[in-house]
Enzyme design. Sequence first.
Site, short mmCIF file in Angstrom:
data_model
loop_
_atom_site.label_atom_id
_atom_site.label_comp_id
_atom_site.label_asym_id
_atom_site.label_seq_id
_atom_site.Cartn_x
_atom_site.Cartn_y
_atom_site.Cartn_z
N ASN A 54 0.82 -1.02 0.29
CA ASN A 54 -0.13 0.38 -0.36
C ASN A 54 0.54 1.20 -0.36
O ASN A 54 1.95 1.77 1.06
CB ASN A 54 -0.81 0.26 1.53
CG ASN A 54 -2.04 1.00 1.08
OD1 ASN A 54 -2.06 2.52 0.47
ND2 ASN A 54 -1.85 1.37 2.35
N LYS A 88 -0.07 4.48 -0.17
CA LYS A 88 -0.77 5.40 0.29
C LYS A 88 -0.18 6.40 -0.28
O LYS A 88 -0.07 6.69 -1.94
CB LYS A 88 0.07 5.45 1.82
CG LYS A 88 -0.03 4.69 2.76
CD LYS A 88 -0.35 4.26 3.78
CE LYS A 88 0.64 3.29 4.69
NZ LYS A 88 0.72 3.47 6.32
N HIS A 127 -9.47 1.17 5.52
CA HIS A 127 -7.83 0.97 5.93
C HIS A 127 -8.23 2.14 6.89
O HIS A 127 -9.15 3.23 7.15
CB HIS A 127 -7.11 1.38 5.08
CG HIS A 127 -5.85 1.52 5.23
ND1 HIS A 127 -5.19 2.42 6.45
CD2 HIS A 127 -4.80 0.66 5.05
CE1 HIS A 127 -4.45 2.30 6.61
NE2 HIS A 127 -3.91 1.03 5.82
N GLU A 168 -6.75 4.11 8.17
CA GLU A 168 -6.69 5.86 8.09
C GLU A 168 -7.49 6.72 6.84
O GLU A 168 -7.59 7.51 7.47
CB GLU A 168 -5.09 6.21 6.81
CG GLU A 168 -3.80 5.56 7.59
CD GLU A 168 -2.26 5.58 7.02
OE1 GLU A 168 -2.55 5.36 5.96
OE2 GLU A 168 -1.57 5.04 7.82
N GLU A 189 -5.15 -5.24 10.90
CA GLU A 189 -4.18 -4.42 10.51
C GLU A 189 -4.36 -3.75 12.68
O GLU A 189 -5.26 -2.60 12.18
CB GLU A 189 -4.04 -3.47 9.90
CG GLU A 189 -3.76 -4.14 8.63
CD GLU A 189 -3.02 -2.74 7.22
OE1 GLU A 189 -2.27 -3.30 7.00
OE2 GLU A 189 -3.80 -2.00 7.53
N GLY A 217 2.96 2.24 10.87
CA GLY A 217 3.67 2.97 10.61
C GLY A 217 4.45 2.92 11.52
O GLY A 217 5.09 4.15 12.29
N SER A 242 3.97 -2.74 10.33
CA SER A 242 4.88 -2.48 10.04
C SER A 242 5.93 -3.72 10.30
O SER A 242 6.93 -4.05 10.45
CB SER A 242 5.96 -1.87 12.15
OG SER A 242 4.86 -1.04 11.72
C1 PEP Z 1 -0.71 -0.03 6.27
O1 PEP Z 1 -0.64 1.67 6.27
O2 PEP Z 1 -1.79 -0.61 5.52
C2 PEP Z 1 0.72 -0.64 6.99
C3 PEP Z 1 0.60 -1.72 6.78
O3 PEP Z 1 1.41 0.30 7.06
P1 PEP Z 1 2.97 0.30 7.67
O4 PEP Z 1 3.85 -1.36 6.60
O5 PEP Z 1 3.89 1.31 7.09
O6 PEP Z 1 2.96 -0.08 8.97
#
Ligand code: PEP
Length: 257
Positions: free
Chosen positions: A16, A18, A103, A105, A173, A179, A219
């Site tokens: 992703n 973003k 997601h 976000e 998630e 992040g 992460s």
């Molecule tokens: C995400 O936003 O879907 C995500 C998993 O981000 P990150 O891997 O940067 O934690």
Amino acid sequence: MGSEKKAAPKALVAGNWKMNGLKTSGAELAALAGQLKDMADLPCDVLICPPATLLAHFSEAALGSPIQTGAQDCHPEDSGAHTGDISAEMIKDAGAEYVIVGHSERRTDHGETDAVVKAKAEAARRARLTAIICIGETEAERDAGKTLEILTGQLEGSLPEGAKAANTVIAYEPVWAIGTGRTPTTEQVAEVHAHIRARLEKALGAEEGAKVRILYGGSVKPANAAELMAVPHVNGALVGGASLKAADFFGIISAYL
Ligand code: PEP
């Protein structure tokens, strides 16, 4: 869980991007395609979800490689007066096969409810896209011992009628892991993924529910991918930051090679 004895679904490693990436970022896509070039019968599917501005370009550039493309969001309707939005049909038309919905976000920044996420997943099915439905608890919810309850509510509220393994992927998630460089323990991941599997089997029937891919996201890095991907009922990863560079993303895919 009995279903873990059945053959696990083919894994999916999804990136992703973003709100990152310009036309020049096609070099990362090309580098990844180059690394995967001579690998016949890849044991996992590989997906990149770039920003909408790059979707058609990436979809075309990825042709002939094992890399598929997806969008990061869609509008529930197929067309109309919705300035700035894109429909599932437009995503399909751009050459993509997947769309991420719900997601955290988007749930946070755009106030998306489970009902909105469900409508978007329905739009994905209508357009013959696979929806990656994201669910996850906040840190406060985990600390309050409410993780499984929150996830059950999100899953049941977001899963559309007629969801099948062929058109639905679930991404677990934890919001606090996105992040941040923090990840749950493998025991925590195992508990959640087994719970999601059981709820999917209840909702879709044992056979269909066992085939739905459940991704872990938050992460994931080359250094922790193998350990996380080895957890029962983890059928791949949804990767943010570490998907932007071909070398890092390939390092995560390598957990399956
Ligand atoms: C995400 O936003 O879907 C995500 C998993 O981000 P990150 O891997 O940067 O934690």
